[in-house]
Scaffold this motif. Structure first.
Motif, PDB file in Angstrom:
ATOM      1  N   HIS A  68     -37.455  12.482 -23.985  1.00 49.05           N
ATOM      2  CA  HIS A  68     -36.015  12.908 -23.421  1.00 49.05           C
ATOM      3  C   HIS A  68     -35.879  14.575 -23.293  1.00 49.05           C
ATOM      4  CE1 HIS A  68     -31.694  13.533 -22.921  1.00 49.05           C
ATOM      5  NE2 HIS A  68     -31.420  13.937 -23.979  1.00 49.05           N
TER       6      HIS A  68
ATOM      7  N   PHE B 206     -35.919  10.812 -12.462  1.00 52.07           N
ATOM      8  CA  PHE B 206     -36.036  10.449 -13.705  1.00 52.07           C
ATOM      9  C   PHE B 206     -34.583  10.518 -14.175  1.00 52.07           C
ATOM     10  CE2 PHE B 206     -40.517  11.037 -13.304  1.00 52.07           C
ATOM     11  CZ  PHE B 206     -40.854   9.948 -13.746  1.00 52.07           C
TER      12      PHE B 206
ATOM     13  N   SER C 169     -39.139   4.415 -20.894  1.00 54.04           N
ATOM     14  CA  SER C 169     -38.331   5.305 -21.817  1.00 54.04           C
ATOM     15  C   SER C 169     -36.865   5.308 -20.949  1.00 54.04           C
ATOM     16  CB  SER C 169     -38.910   6.340 -22.287  1.00 54.04           C
ATOM     17  OG  SER C 169     -39.015   7.333 -21.125  1.00 54.04           O
ATOM     18  N   ALA C 170     -37.301   5.527 -19.410  1.00 54.73           N
ATOM     19  CA  ALA C 170     -36.003   5.853 -18.487  1.00 54.73           C
ATOM     20  C   ALA C 170     -35.196   4.353 -18.486  1.00 54.73           C
ATOM     21  CB  ALA C 170     -36.692   6.369 -17.092  1.00 54.73           C
TER      22      ALA C 170
ATOM     23  N   SER D 165     -39.227   7.771 -27.582  1.00 60.07           N
ATOM     24  CA  SER D 165     -38.213   8.105 -26.098  1.00 60.07           C
ATOM     25  C   SER D 165     -37.475   9.467 -26.361  1.00 60.07           C
ATOM     26  CB  SER D 165     -37.495   6.819 -26.029  1.00 60.07           C
ATOM     27  OG  SER D 165     -36.614   6.688 -27.287  1.00 60.07           O
TER      28      SER D 165
ATOM     29  N   PRO E 258     -34.862   2.825 -23.605  1.00 56.24           N
ATOM     30  CA  PRO E 258     -35.415   3.624 -24.477  1.00 56.24           C
ATOM     31  C   PRO E 258     -35.635   2.986 -25.832  1.00 56.24           C
ATOM     32  CG  PRO E 258     -33.372   4.691 -23.221  1.00 56.24           C
ATOM     33  CD  PRO E 258     -33.560   3.374 -22.967  1.00 56.24           C
TER      34      PRO E 258
ATOM     35  N   ARG F 112     -31.963   7.610 -15.136  1.00 55.01           N
ATOM     36  CA  ARG F 112     -31.558   7.395 -16.504  1.00 55.01           C
ATOM     37  C   ARG F 112     -30.144   7.655 -16.689  1.00 55.01           C
ATOM     38  NH1 ARG F 112     -35.691   9.397 -20.493  1.00 55.01           N
ATOM     39  NH2 ARG F 112     -33.918  10.317 -21.677  1.00 55.01           N
TER      40      ARG F 112
ATOM     41  N   GLN G 195     -28.514  10.303 -15.693  1.00 53.99           N
ATOM     42  CA  GLN G 195     -28.237  11.499 -16.413  1.00 53.99           C
ATOM     43  C   GLN G 195     -28.180  12.737 -15.355  1.00 53.99           C
ATOM     44  OE1 GLN G 195     -31.292  11.690 -19.322  1.00 53.99           O
ATOM     45  NE2 GLN G 195     -29.807  11.187 -21.048  1.00 53.99           N
TER      46      GLN G 195
END
Length: 502
Positions: free
Chosen positions: A251, A79, A233-234, A247, A237, A83, A85
């Protein structure tokens, strides 16, 4: 006039593409098996496999611990990668260090000198988890605050926050190392060997294995329970918020779970190498599939395989690599270090040979596309020559196609493929379309003329400006698109040049 195929029939091009896809899959499988047997062959020839004959229960424990850590980390890592991240995982793993150190020091402070070892271990582990999770989430909040208040780019804010927190952790650890037993190497690089030694001496399953197994179970349970919410949401969002999914809460929940997983892994692989377990399997799986569910499964498989192969490599590498270099003092290398190296190797292989996104695969796909376009150009040229009752001599067809493709070998290769596929038949020096070739060629010419009609209807272009665009687009229109063009154009039978549309 040649007519197109019935809509219910399976076209030659569809069969050809399916055959090509199956061939690609078998090629990748053959490549993977070939690489595996090549490695085994090298090991057998060099007798580097002999150290593996000493594999015992300690090795089993080390592999089990590494597998649990790698698989547990790969789940939230997927994830983070999706995302975009990934650096947040690196930041949390480093930023959690001051939380772990402070919790460790507080545990010693409150326990006193006459503490019970078993109860102290439970209290210490609980406080370390709490401290790491708190600082991990704090890192996320501070990063967002610095980005918002300082008006700096997100990665810049992340770099400032996590390096500062990591430095504080190192400072505390160094300052108190003489008063309290804190092994910097163990914290930074882990010590899976000590876990295996604990199991060997006590005859019980080490607590680190239980902790990582629980972390893995929690991660899998949460993904199964909240997969739909995590997925939407990934990727979007804003859409998740629109449909009533919080979301932002997801997170912070993901950051919390990531922090818990990382802390559970610290004792095994340390706060630095754990980043490889978190990101590399997920990044490798990301190159292998476009579906999130399969990405998670593949990441877990890759992580487990890397842990097993990494530990075996740690045993084999000294004889395979170091002995020929004259380095005889090294009996083995770090198991966790080799696991991280193997994961990096898997990622490197995926960069080149991933079925869809690999560098080699993309190059092969471009070649396959060029060949398919050349094949369809041959079919289209033959179809039009039959319409005009023009010569279908091989030399004349290839001369005309040479004006479209400068690479003459490509036209000859495409023609040979069509003959092999029974789409084109050679009679002396003449070329003839077979029944299947007529169907395929009819689709190509139909796509060309429908696109010319569409352009003529919607754009103020002269008729002599339509052919060049249609010549490119004709290779990318499928049955559905041709059907939609016919619906858009109505009952159209001829193109702007007065030629029948198959």
């Amino acid at each position: 006039m040649m007519t197109g195929r019935p809509k219910s029939a399976l076209t030659v091009v569809q069969r050809a593409r399916r055959k090509s896809d199956r061939l690609s899959t078998w090629c990748y499988m053959f490549l993977a098996v070939s690489l595996l047997f090549s490695v085994i062959g090298i090991a057998v020839i060099s007798e580097a496999w002999r150290p593996l004959m000493k594999w015992d229960a300690i090795d089993n424990t080390m592999v089990l611990a590494s597998v649990l850590v790698a698989v547990a980390c790969s789940v939230p890592g997927c994830f983070l990668v999706v995302r975009k991240q990934s650096m947040m995982g690196d930041a949390i793993s480093h930023a959690a260090l001051p939380g772990v150190v402070i919790a460790f020091l507080l545990a010693y402070m409150f326990a006193g000198e006459d503490h019970d070892a078993e109860s102290f271990e439970t209290i210490k582990r609980s406080m370390m988890f709490g401290g790491a999770v708190f600082v991990g989430v704090l890192c996320t909040l501070l990063t967002e605050s610095v980005q918002r208040l300082g008006r700096v780019e997100g990665n810049a804010a992340l770099g400032v926050v996590f390096t500062s927190l990591f430095a504080i952790g190192l400072l505390l650890m160094r300052a108190k190392a003489d008063d309290v037993h804190i092994d910097p190497d163990c914290v930074l690089y882990g010590s899976v060997e000590n876990i295996a030694l604990e199991a060997y001496l006590t005859g019980q399953i080490p607590s680190a294995i239980w902790v990582n197994a629980i972390a893995l179970a929690i991660n899998v349970f949460l993904v199964v329970l909240l997969f739909k919410e995590l997925r939407i949401s990934a990727f979007d969002p804003t859409l998740a918020t629109t449909v009533g999914i919080n979301s932002r809460m997801l997170h912070y929940g993901l950051m919390t779970v990531t922090a818990i997983t990382l802390v559970a892994a610290f004792e095994t692989v340390g706060s630095i190498l754990v980043v490889a377990m978190l990101i590399a399997p997920a990044a490798t799986a990301y190159l292998l599939t476009d579906r999130l569910s399969w990405m998670i499964v593949l990441a877990m498989i890759i992580a487990a395989a890397a842990a097993v192969v990494g530990h075996a490599s740690a045993i084999v590498v000294p004889d395979l690599v170091l002995r020929p270099l004259g380095i005889n003092s090294v009996e083995s290398v770090s198991s966790t270090g080799m696991t991280a190296t193997v994961i990096g190797g898997f990622f490197l292989i995926a960069i080149f040979f991933a079925p869809r996104h690999g560098t080699v695969s993309r190059a092969l796909n471009r070649v396959k596309l060029a060949i398919r376009i050349a094949e369809e150009d041959v079919l289209g040229e033959l179809f039009r020559r039959v319409e005009r009752r023009d010569t279908t001599a091989t030399s004349a067809v290839l001369e005309r196609l040479g004006q479209l493709h400068r690479r003459s070998w490509l036209n000859r290769f495409a023609l040979r493929n069509l003959v092999s596929a029974d789409a084109v038949r050679r009679d002396d020096d003449a070329l003839h379309l077979t029944e299947e070739g007529v169907l395929w060629a009819g689709d190509v010419v139909s796509s060309h003329r429908l696109w010319e009609s569409y352009m003529s209807k919607h754009f103020a272009l002269d008729d002599d400006h339509l052919h060049e665009a249609a010549e490119r687009v004709e290779h990318f229109l499928d049955d559905e698109m041709r059907s939609r063009l016919r619906d858009e154009l109505g009952d159209v039978d001829v193109d702007p040049h007065g030629r029948d549309i198959p």
